[in-house]
Design a protein around this motif. Structure first.
Motif, PDB file in Angstrom:
ATOM      1  N   UNK A   1      -3.264  -0.402  19.753  1.00 31.13           N
ATOM      2  CA  UNK A   1      -2.722  -1.750  19.584  1.00 31.13           C
ATOM      3  C   UNK A   1      -1.439  -1.685  18.767  1.00 31.13           C
ATOM      4  N   UNK A   2      -0.546  -2.658  18.958  1.00 31.47           N
ATOM      5  CA  UNK A   2       0.760  -2.597  18.288  1.00 31.47           C
ATOM      6  C   UNK A   2       0.697  -2.935  16.808  1.00 31.47           C
ATOM      7  N   UNK A   3       1.598  -2.327  16.052  1.00 32.54           N
ATOM      8  CA  UNK A   3       1.776  -2.668  14.636  1.00 32.54           C
ATOM      9  C   UNK A   3       2.813  -3.774  14.518  1.00 32.54           C
ATOM     10  N   UNK A   4       2.656  -4.600  13.495  1.00 29.54           N
ATOM     11  CA  UNK A   4       3.612  -5.674  13.256  1.00 29.54           C
ATOM     12  C   UNK A   4       4.919  -5.101  12.709  1.00 29.54           C
ATOM     13  N   UNK A   5       6.034  -5.606  13.232  1.00 33.65           N
ATOM     14  CA  UNK A   5       7.332  -5.103  12.817  1.00 33.65           C
ATOM     15  C   UNK A   5       7.593  -5.364  11.334  1.00 33.65           C
ATOM     16  N   UNK A   6       7.225  -6.536  10.854  1.00 33.46           N
ATOM     17  CA  UNK A   6       7.565  -6.918   9.485  1.00 33.46           C
ATOM     18  C   UNK A   6       6.650  -6.276   8.447  1.00 33.46           C
ATOM     19  N   UNK A   7       5.340  -6.366   8.668  1.00 32.81           N
ATOM     20  CA  UNK A   7       4.387  -5.926   7.637  1.00 32.81           C
ATOM     21  C   UNK A   7       3.880  -4.502   7.845  1.00 32.81           C
ATOM     22  N   UNK A   8       3.904  -4.035   9.093  1.00 37.34           N
ATOM     23  CA  UNK A   8       3.306  -2.744   9.397  1.00 37.34           C
ATOM     24  C   UNK A   8       1.809  -2.830   9.636  1.00 37.34           C
ATOM     25  N   UNK A   9       1.228  -4.006   9.440  1.00 36.20           N
ATOM     26  CA  UNK A   9      -0.202  -4.186   9.680  1.00 36.20           C
ATOM     27  C   UNK A   9      -0.500  -4.261  11.168  1.00 36.20           C
ATOM     28  N   UNK A  10      -1.779  -4.177  11.501  1.00 39.02           N
ATOM     29  CA  UNK A  10      -2.172  -4.228  12.906  1.00 39.02           C
ATOM     30  C   UNK A  10      -3.575  -4.800  13.019  1.00 39.02           C
TER      31      UNK A  10
ATOM     32  N   UNK B   1       0.819  -1.216   0.000  1.00 36.16           N
ATOM     33  CA  UNK B   1       0.000   0.000   0.000  1.00 36.16           C
ATOM     34  C   UNK B   1       0.856   1.271   0.000  1.00 36.16           C
ATOM     35  N   UNK B   2       0.329   2.292  -0.658  1.00 34.22           N
ATOM     36  CA  UNK B   2       0.983   3.599  -0.664  1.00 34.22           C
ATOM     37  C   UNK B   2       0.526   4.433   0.533  1.00 34.22           C
ATOM     38  N   UNK B   3      -0.632   4.113   1.058  1.00 37.22           N
ATOM     39  CA  UNK B   3      -1.200   4.841   2.198  1.00 37.22           C
ATOM     40  C   UNK B   3      -1.452   3.876   3.353  1.00 37.22           C
ATOM     41  N   UNK B   4      -1.710   4.436   4.519  1.00 40.95           N
ATOM     42  CA  UNK B   4      -2.127   3.608   5.652  1.00 40.95           C
ATOM     43  C   UNK B   4      -3.581   3.209   5.422  1.00 40.95           C
ATOM     44  N   UNK B   5      -3.797   1.920   5.148  1.00 37.96           N
ATOM     45  CA  UNK B   5      -5.151   1.434   4.840  1.00 37.96           C
ATOM     46  C   UNK B   5      -5.782   0.864   6.104  1.00 37.96           C
ATOM     47  N   UNK B   6      -7.039   1.251   6.343  1.00 38.09           N
ATOM     48  CA  UNK B   6      -7.806   0.760   7.483  1.00 38.09           C
ATOM     49  C   UNK B   6      -9.058   0.063   6.952  1.00 38.09           C
ATOM     50  N   UNK B   7      -9.236  -1.191   7.346  1.00 41.84           N
ATOM     51  CA  UNK B   7     -10.345  -2.016   6.854  1.00 41.84           C
ATOM     52  C   UNK B   7     -11.152  -2.531   8.041  1.00 41.84           C
ATOM     53  N   UNK B   8     -12.459  -2.378   7.993  1.00 43.23           N
ATOM     54  CA  UNK B   8     -13.353  -2.981   8.981  1.00 43.23           C
ATOM     55  C   UNK B   8     -13.783  -4.342   8.465  1.00 43.23           C
ATOM     56  N   UNK B   9     -13.592  -5.380   9.262  1.00 44.49           N
ATOM     57  CA  UNK B   9     -13.974  -6.739   8.855  1.00 44.49           C
ATOM     58  C   UNK B   9     -15.040  -7.284   9.799  1.00 44.49           C
ATOM     59  N   UNK B  10     -15.968  -8.061   9.233  1.00 39.43           N
ATOM     60  CA  UNK B  10     -17.062  -8.616  10.039  1.00 39.43           C
ATOM     61  C   UNK B  10     -17.794  -9.688   9.244  1.00 39.43           C
ATOM     62  N   UNK B  11     -18.578 -10.489   9.963  1.00 41.76           N
ATOM     63  CA  UNK B  11     -19.557 -11.374   9.345  1.00 41.76           C
ATOM     64  C   UNK B  11     -20.936 -10.799   9.638  1.00 41.76           C
ATOM     65  N   UNK B  12     -21.859 -10.968   8.719  1.00 38.89           N
ATOM     66  CA  UNK B  12     -23.141 -10.264   8.785  1.00 38.89           C
ATOM     67  C   UNK B  12     -24.033 -10.765   9.911  1.00 38.89           C
ATOM     68  N   UNK B  13     -25.079  -9.987  10.145  1.00 35.76           N
ATOM     69  CA  UNK B  13     -26.044 -10.295  11.198  1.00 35.76           C
ATOM     70  C   UNK B  13     -26.669 -11.670  10.991  1.00 35.76           C
ATOM     71  N   UNK B  14     -26.891 -12.391  12.097  1.00 35.36           N
ATOM     72  CA  UNK B  14     -27.468 -13.734  12.100  1.00 35.36           C
ATOM     73  C   UNK B  14     -26.580 -14.744  11.384  1.00 35.36           C
ATOM     74  N   UNK B  15     -25.291 -14.439  11.281  1.00 36.96           N
ATOM     75  CA  UNK B  15     -24.363 -15.330  10.587  1.00 36.96           C
ATOM     76  C   UNK B  15     -23.239 -15.718  11.542  1.00 36.96           C
ATOM     77  N   UNK B  16     -23.181 -16.980  11.896  1.00 34.51           N
ATOM     78  CA  UNK B  16     -22.136 -17.457  12.790  1.00 34.51           C
ATOM     79  C   UNK B  16     -20.937 -18.023  12.063  1.00 34.51           C
TER      80      UNK B  16
ATOM     81  N   UNK C   1      -4.196  -8.123   7.326  1.00 32.12           N
ATOM     82  CA  UNK C   1      -3.256  -7.577   8.300  1.00 32.12           C
ATOM     83  C   UNK C   1      -1.817  -7.880   7.900  1.00 32.12           C
ATOM     84  N   UNK C   2      -1.550  -9.117   7.492  1.00 31.63           N
ATOM     85  CA  UNK C   2      -0.197  -9.513   7.105  1.00 31.63           C
ATOM     86  C   UNK C   2       0.279  -8.765   5.860  1.00 31.63           C
ATOM     87  N   UNK C   3      -0.670  -8.216   5.092  1.00 31.26           N
ATOM     88  CA  UNK C   3      -0.325  -7.463   3.888  1.00 31.26           C
ATOM     89  C   UNK C   3      -0.078  -5.986   4.178  1.00 31.26           C
TER      90      UNK C   3
END
Length: 297
Positions: free
Chosen positions: A235-244, A9-24, A37-39
């Motif tokens: 929360x901490x960022x990963x040393x190798x990838x920069x992801x968190x 990535x060229x920018x700091x990317x922030x992604x919200x992840x989830x599974x939908x309502x009524x979905x286990x 995150x690893x990317x």
């Protein structure tokens, strides 16, 4: 299939992840958010069984570029269209939506959703052709847009506790501080007139910090019906990838309330337990006039 190179990535990317309502079914989103995150992206993970309201409000407060979710419960057409509409209504149509649901989402339904405005629906065929990393690369590349740049936010927006403006200013302080330094200085003078207590909570992983905060929030909202609070979580960022992985929200059930604002920050330096932008985030929360500020790390 050859190994896919990881998109940088060229920018700091922030992604919200989830599974939908009524979905286990959260196995797929858990795999994907780990690869995201690893990317190198910062992932705000909500877990499974999350409503459109929760997901959209999280994306707005966190100033995320995108939402990535899975839906295996059969209601994906209504769920995703409602999410798109709610983002538009709240003035945050720039937040992109990515989704997958295996064979549950039919090809013609995927085409209809993408025509409606959903950025991309990933199918089992995409998985075979692109691979997991290929799909994540596609998601990250489409989400690689700057946040906190050229923002149109005023001090009045902050004083009125406009969550969209607060989120944008925190991003600007993180990513383009020089650009908003005059505004931060202006609200710093306003902040001196306000004395909101700041409660710091720290501890080792698994100590129960998030669960404690959730209980504090629940009791605060119950006992003080006119008051508002802000939570700043680091929360901490990963040393190798920069992801968190910014996963504190997954254990906080009381925060989906119009009187609560929460922002997750990554340290963006592997050897620190606090982000150097915490003071700016706290300053903005003070200027906004929240009655209690919780800082968790």
């Amino acid at each position: 299939m050859q190994d896919q190179p990881v998109y940088k990535p060229k920018n700091h990317i922030r992604i919200v992840t989830a599974a939908s309502l009524f979905d286990g079914h959260d196995a797929a989103i858990n795999v994907m958010r780990r690869i995201i995150q690893a990317s190198g992206a910062e992932v705000i993970h909500l877990g499974h069984n999350r409503s459109v309201h929760e997901i959209v409000n999280t994306a707005i407060q966190e100033d995320a570029q995108a939402i990535a979710l899975t839906s295996y419960q059969g209601g994906h057409m209504e769920f995703l269209k409602y999410m798109f509409d709610m983002l538009q209504e709240k003035g945050c149509g720039h937040i992109r939506i990515f989704a997958g649901g295996g064979g549950v989402i039919l090809p013609e339904e995927a085409k209809e959703l993408q025509a409606y405005g959903i950025t991309r629906i990933y199918s089992p065929d995409d998985g075979m052709e692109m691979g997991l990393q290929g799909m994540i690369n596609d998601l990250l590349e489409k989400s690689d847009i700057p946040t906190g740049k050229d923002i149109q936010v005023t001090a009045r927006d902050i004083y009125s506790q406009n969550f969209v403006s607060i989120a944008k200013l925190i991003s600007a302080a993180e990513n383009n501080r020089d650009e908003v330094a005059p505004l931060l200085e202006e609200i710093a003078h306003h902040k001196r007139k306000i004395k909101s207590p700041v409660l710091g909570i720290t501890g080792t992983g698994g100590a129960g910090k998030s669960s404690l905060i959730d209980e504090i929030v629940r009791r605060f909202l119950r006992d003080f019906p006119e008051k508002r609070m802000a939570i700043i979580s680091v929360d901490p960022s990963k040393r190798k990838s920069g992801g968190a992985l910014l996963g504190d929200r997954i254990r906080m059930n009381a925060i989906d309330n119009p009187r609560v604002y929460m922002r997750s920050l990554a340290t963006r330096q592997a050897n620190l337990s606090l982000s150097k932008y915490v003071k700016d985030a706290e300053l903005i929360a003070q200027a906004a006039g929240f009655d209690l500020i919780i800082l968790e790390t």
